[in-house]
Design a protein around this motif. Structure first.
Motif, PDB file in Angstrom:
ATOM      1  N   ARG A 197       0.854  -1.185   0.000  1.00 20.54           N
ATOM      2  CA  ARG A 197       0.000   0.000   0.000  1.00 20.54           C
ATOM      3  C   ARG A 197       0.891   1.236   0.000  1.00 20.54           C
ATOM      4  N   PHE A 198       0.826   2.007  -1.065  1.00 21.31           N
ATOM      5  CA  PHE A 198       1.606   3.242  -1.144  1.00 21.31           C
ATOM      6  C   PHE A 198       0.749   4.395  -0.622  1.00 21.31           C
ATOM      7  N   ARG A 199       1.313   5.171   0.295  1.00 25.24           N
ATOM      8  CA  ARG A 199       0.580   6.281   0.900  1.00 25.24           C
ATOM      9  C   ARG A 199       1.366   7.578   0.715  1.00 25.24           C
ATOM     10  N   ALA A 200       0.797   8.494  -0.036  1.00 18.21           N
ATOM     11  CA  ALA A 200       1.468   9.763  -0.324  1.00 18.21           C
ATOM     12  C   ALA A 200       1.261  10.747   0.820  1.00 18.21           C
ATOM     13  N   ARG A 201       2.354  11.288   1.332  1.00 19.74           N
ATOM     14  CA  ARG A 201       2.278  12.346   2.351  1.00 19.74           C
ATOM     15  C   ARG A 201       2.330  13.677   1.605  1.00 19.74           C
ATOM     16  N   ILE A 202       1.259  14.460   1.719  1.00 18.43           N
ATOM     17  CA  ILE A 202       1.165  15.686   0.914  1.00 18.43           C
ATOM     18  C   ILE A 202       0.733  16.859   1.785  1.00 18.43           C
ATOM     19  N   GLY A 203       1.459  17.960   1.682  1.00 17.69           N
ATOM     20  CA  GLY A 203       1.091  19.187   2.390  1.00 17.69           C
ATOM     21  C   GLY A 203       0.829  20.325   1.420  1.00 17.69           C
ATOM     22  N   THR A 204       1.879  20.844   0.814  1.00 21.91           N
ATOM     23  CA  THR A 204       1.753  22.037  -0.027  1.00 21.91           C
ATOM     24  C   THR A 204       0.748  21.838  -1.153  1.00 21.91           C
ATOM     25  N   ARG A 205       0.856  20.739  -1.871  1.00 23.57           N
ATOM     26  CA  ARG A 205      -0.038  20.515  -3.007  1.00 23.57           C
ATOM     27  C   ARG A 205      -1.491  20.410  -2.558  1.00 23.57           C
ATOM     28  N   LEU A 206      -1.699  19.880  -1.372  1.00 27.52           N
ATOM     29  CA  LEU A 206      -3.058  19.702  -0.870  1.00 27.52           C
ATOM     30  C   LEU A 206      -3.666  21.017  -0.406  1.00 27.52           C
ATOM     31  N   TRP A 207      -2.938  21.722   0.477  1.00 20.31           N
ATOM     32  CA  TRP A 207      -3.526  22.903   1.113  1.00 20.31           C
ATOM     33  C   TRP A 207      -3.353  24.165   0.279  1.00 20.31           C
ATOM     34  N   LEU A 208      -2.286  24.226  -0.535  1.00 20.02           N
ATOM     35  CA  LEU A 208      -1.973  25.473  -1.250  1.00 20.02           C
ATOM     36  C   LEU A 208      -1.954  25.295  -2.757  1.00 20.02           C
ATOM     37  N   GLY A 209      -2.452  24.180  -3.236  1.00 18.71           N
ATOM     38  CA  GLY A 209      -2.355  23.888  -4.669  1.00 18.71           C
ATOM     39  C   GLY A 209      -3.242  24.751  -5.543  1.00 18.71           C
ATOM     40  N   ASP A 210      -4.334  25.293  -5.006  1.00 24.24           N
ATOM     41  CA  ASP A 210      -5.208  26.177  -5.782  1.00 24.24           C
ATOM     42  C   ASP A 210      -4.963  27.606  -5.306  1.00 24.24           C
ATOM     43  N   HIS A 211      -4.145  28.337  -6.047  1.00 23.17           N
ATOM     44  CA  HIS A 211      -3.754  29.679  -5.622  1.00 23.17           C
ATOM     45  C   HIS A 211      -4.918  30.664  -5.598  1.00 23.17           C
ATOM     46  N   GLU A 212      -5.961  30.375  -6.372  1.00 24.50           N
ATOM     47  CA  GLU A 212      -7.098  31.296  -6.444  1.00 24.50           C
ATOM     48  C   GLU A 212      -8.070  31.114  -5.279  1.00 24.50           C
ATOM     49  N   ALA A 213      -7.854  30.095  -4.470  1.00 27.51           N
ATOM     50  CA  ALA A 213      -8.803  29.809  -3.388  1.00 27.51           C
ATOM     51  C   ALA A 213      -8.546  30.647  -2.141  1.00 27.51           C
ATOM     52  N   THR A 214      -7.368  31.247  -2.059  1.00 23.84           N
ATOM     53  CA  THR A 214      -7.032  32.012  -0.854  1.00 23.84           C
ATOM     54  C   THR A 214      -6.418  33.357  -1.237  1.00 23.84           C
ATOM     55  N   GLU A 215      -6.556  34.306  -0.327  1.00 24.51           N
ATOM     56  CA  GLU A 215      -6.013  35.640  -0.606  1.00 24.51           C
ATOM     57  C   GLU A 215      -5.784  36.385   0.711  1.00 24.51           C
ATOM     58  N   TYR A 216      -4.606  36.972   0.848  1.00 23.05           N
ATOM     59  CA  TYR A 216      -4.338  37.847   1.987  1.00 23.05           C
ATOM     60  C   TYR A 216      -4.679  39.283   1.610  1.00 23.05           C
ATOM     61  N   ARG A 217      -5.233  40.031   2.564  1.00 23.24           N
ATOM     62  CA  ARG A 217      -5.506  41.458   2.370  1.00 23.24           C
ATOM     63  C   ARG A 217      -5.205  42.205   3.665  1.00 23.24           C
ATOM     64  N   GLY A 218      -4.559  43.367   3.521  1.00 24.71           N
ATOM     65  CA  GLY A 218      -4.286  44.216   4.665  1.00 24.71           C
ATOM     66  C   GLY A 218      -5.137  45.478   4.615  1.00 24.71           C
ATOM     67  N   ALA A 219      -5.726  45.832   5.744  1.00 23.56           N
ATOM     68  CA  ALA A 219      -6.618  47.000   5.784  1.00 23.56           C
ATOM     69  C   ALA A 219      -5.805  48.293   5.882  1.00 23.56           C
ATOM     70  N   VAL A 220      -6.263  49.319   5.195  1.00 18.28           N
ATOM     71  CA  VAL A 220      -5.642  50.642   5.277  1.00 18.28           C
ATOM     72  C   VAL A 220      -6.061  51.302   6.591  1.00 18.28           C
ATOM     73  N   LEU A 221      -5.064  51.701   7.383  1.00 20.17           N
ATOM     74  CA  LEU A 221      -5.335  52.306   8.694  1.00 20.17           C
ATOM     75  C   LEU A 221      -5.250  53.819   8.660  1.00 20.17           C
ATOM     76  N   ASP A 222      -4.399  54.347   7.788  1.00 19.91           N
ATOM     77  CA  ASP A 222      -4.243  55.801   7.683  1.00 19.91           C
ATOM     78  C   ASP A 222      -3.621  56.149   6.334  1.00 19.91           C
ATOM     79  N   VAL A 223      -3.932  57.345   5.863  1.00 20.33           N
ATOM     80  CA  VAL A 223      -3.349  57.843   4.612  1.00 20.33           C
ATOM     81  C   VAL A 223      -2.951  59.304   4.832  1.00 20.33           C
TER      82      VAL A 223
END
Length: 343
Positions: free
Chosen positions: A199-225
């Motif tokens: 039984r071959f068992r693949a250990r996967i992290g990056t491809r599993l959690w971060l493989g779809d780049h469009e599914a996540t996005e970081y955003r920082g709020a503007v505090l002052d200008v």
């Protein structure tokens, strides 16, 4: 007002299912900062996927996550005699990469790692005869091979695994389970076809959690200008502005991982040229921030602070408003968000 990780949850989970479908018997990996999502969140997602084993980086991570995941926990860092004992339940499986390590884990559940072309951890071919007697006092869960990401010599990952399968078989060691890393789904299928009893068992992290780049996005709020003119002084170091524009204070500083970058392996002339250019600009205090505004990645006005960054936006660009959010291109494995929002 925060640095926020937005998750398109339906899309993210659809990607998880897609990967799980490609790799039957998948072992999700949850280590470090939980790939930017945190251990607790990934433990929940692994449970949702129906995983029976979750791989973690260290015994300390296993101790933290054990109450969030009900299946087996596979610790990836190999056991070494003399390590600090961490109380763990029997459902924790230890990785081991030496004969001495196997003898030190009497009665424990273990996965034995063999030395791959990574040349990091692992039992060598010459040690296999000794291993045969060492495993009598442990509960062997299988063998593991950690493969490199790139193969610049043109070698075949599958052939490397086959080579080790043949060596283990010649040493009369059990081949019921082999944990593998960094294989393609077609590679896994080839191996399973050639060794139907294993039984071959693949250990996967990056491809599993971060493989779809469009599914996540970081955003920082503007505090002052603050509007500034050419020559105005500002900031801790009282630097002068090079032109008219705006000083934009945005959520996300060094405590979030903003401005911190791990070394990267560069290949090719263009990436190396860009690296040289970035280093040259940094010597004159010009550092590109990860924040994007009005279609462009903007420059830090000064080095990022602990919890905020100050950007310079030229007057030609649209004026940011307090409360608006700037997309930030951040590395998940080094970023700590203030909040996570499921969309």
């Amino acid at each position: 007002m925060a640095l926020t990780l937005y998750v398109d949850t339906a899309r993210w989970r659809a990607h998880h299912k897609h990967v799980a479908g490609q790799f039957p018997g998948l072992v999700p990996v949850c280590k470090g900062n939980g790939y930017g999502f945190g251990h607790e969140r990934l433990a929940e997602e692994a449970t949702r996927l129906g995983a029976d084993v979750l791989a973690v980086g260290t015994t300390y991570e296993a101790a933290r996550i054990k109450d969030w995941f009900g299946g087996d926990l596979l610790v990836l860092t190999p056991y070494r005699r003399g390590e600090e004992p961490v109380p763990l339940p029997d459902r924790v499986i230890r990785s081991v990469s030496s004969i001495d390590g196997v003898y030190g884990l009497v009665g424990a559940r273990v996965v034995i790692e063999v030395m791959s072309s990574m040349k990091r951890h692992g039992v060598s071919e010459q040690e296999l005869p000794q291993l045969h007697s060492a495993i009598e006092n442990v509960r062997l869960e299988g063998f593991a091979i950690h493969l490199p990401l790139d193969r610049t010599d043109g070698s075949d990952a599958v052939e490397e695994v086959i080579g080790w399968m043949d060596r283990l078989r010649a040493a009369r060691l059990p081949l019921h389970t082999m944990f593998v890393s960094h294989l393609k789904s077609e590679d896994l299928a080839r191996l399973q076809q050639q060794f139907p009893q294993t039984r071959f068992r693949a250990r996967i992290g990056t491809r599993l959690w971060l493989g779809d780049h469009e599914a996540t996005e970081y955003r920082g709020a503007v505090l002052d200008v603050t509007r500034v003119s050419k020559g105005d002084r500002f900031g801790y170091r009282q630097q002068k502005t090079a032109s008219d524009g705006y000083l934009v204070v945005v959520a996300g500083g060094t405590s979030h991982g903003v401005g911190l970058e791990a070394p990267k392996a560069l290949h090719g002339v263009m990436p190396r040229a860009k690296g040289v250019a970035r280093a040259g600009l940094a010597t004159v205090n010009r550092n590109l921030s990860p924040f994007v505004w009005d279609g462009k990645q903007r420059w830090f006005a000064e080095p990022p602070h602990m919890q905020v960054s100050i950007l310079f936006v030229p007057v030609e660009a649209a004026e940011p408003k307090v409360g608006e959010e700037l997309v930030a291109h951040l590395r998940h494995t080094t970023t700590q968000f203030d909040r996570i929002v499921d969309r």
